[in-house]
Design an enzyme around this catalytic site. Sequence first.
Site: not given
Length: 299
Positions: A152, A166, A170
Amino acid sequence: MNPVNIKPYKLPSDATWLVTGCSSGIGREIATLVASKPSQRIIATARNPADLSYLPDDNANILKLTLDVTSVDSVNAAFATAAKHFGKAFHLDVVVNNAGYSLSGDTEGATEKEMHQEMETLFFGTVRITTRSIEIMRQAKDRRGGLIFQISSLAGLCAFPGHAFYHASKFAVEGFSESVAREMHPDWNINFCIVEPSGVKTSFEGHSKANIKPHPAYVGADMPARKLEGYVRQGLKLGMGMEPSTVAETLYKIASREERVPLRLPLGAVSWKMAKSKFETLLEEFDAVKNISAMGEEL
């Protein structure tokens, strides 16, 4: 809640590793490190097999595979090829879900294709590899268990301007991973480690980054995303960030130290400090709305 990673994990002497995104950066360094261990086996993957030329071709313990985590057919083919290559002795001990890229830019400017592709790669790609790996690990007759590293980021804990999708991917990976980790039966000894590094000296700011077309409403130098971009450029010029080889060595240490695996692993002083600060601030915010949140109940 069902506890996770209860038992100390012992890396088998003939462990098989599966690593995605081995063309550069963290993935390449992990593949290189594992390949240097005489009795360890590595399945190194990349979308372009030519990017794996740094690994030797004459070692039966090293399998180089083409893999596109966004393609179900590609994932199925990779697992089938690995099983055929290693034969009856095929097993998976350590999986490193590392494949991915950053989508950077103004959220309003993102196209449907851009946002879906980001989630397809970082989230659903991780889901595909994870679920297939769990199936193999839990069916091992010797109950040797396994370890799944989810690469991650600090971006899975803290959100910054200009990287909405993004961050979304994550955060999704972290929630998925913790939930799945809590589904595991203790006897299976399948461990999860969510790795949350801060800046790493990789191609993340190069070919591993996709940029959204700038939105005219956000072009001003005083906009938060533009300010952050300036800080990042300055940091790159100063050579800030961890070496990917150091990250690889840390993950190998976690796998081989015969201790309990941490569910979350912030990597680097920046990540640890910022994560700690976020949760301290969050506790303060919770206290500030305590009476409202209680809705008349005793807290």
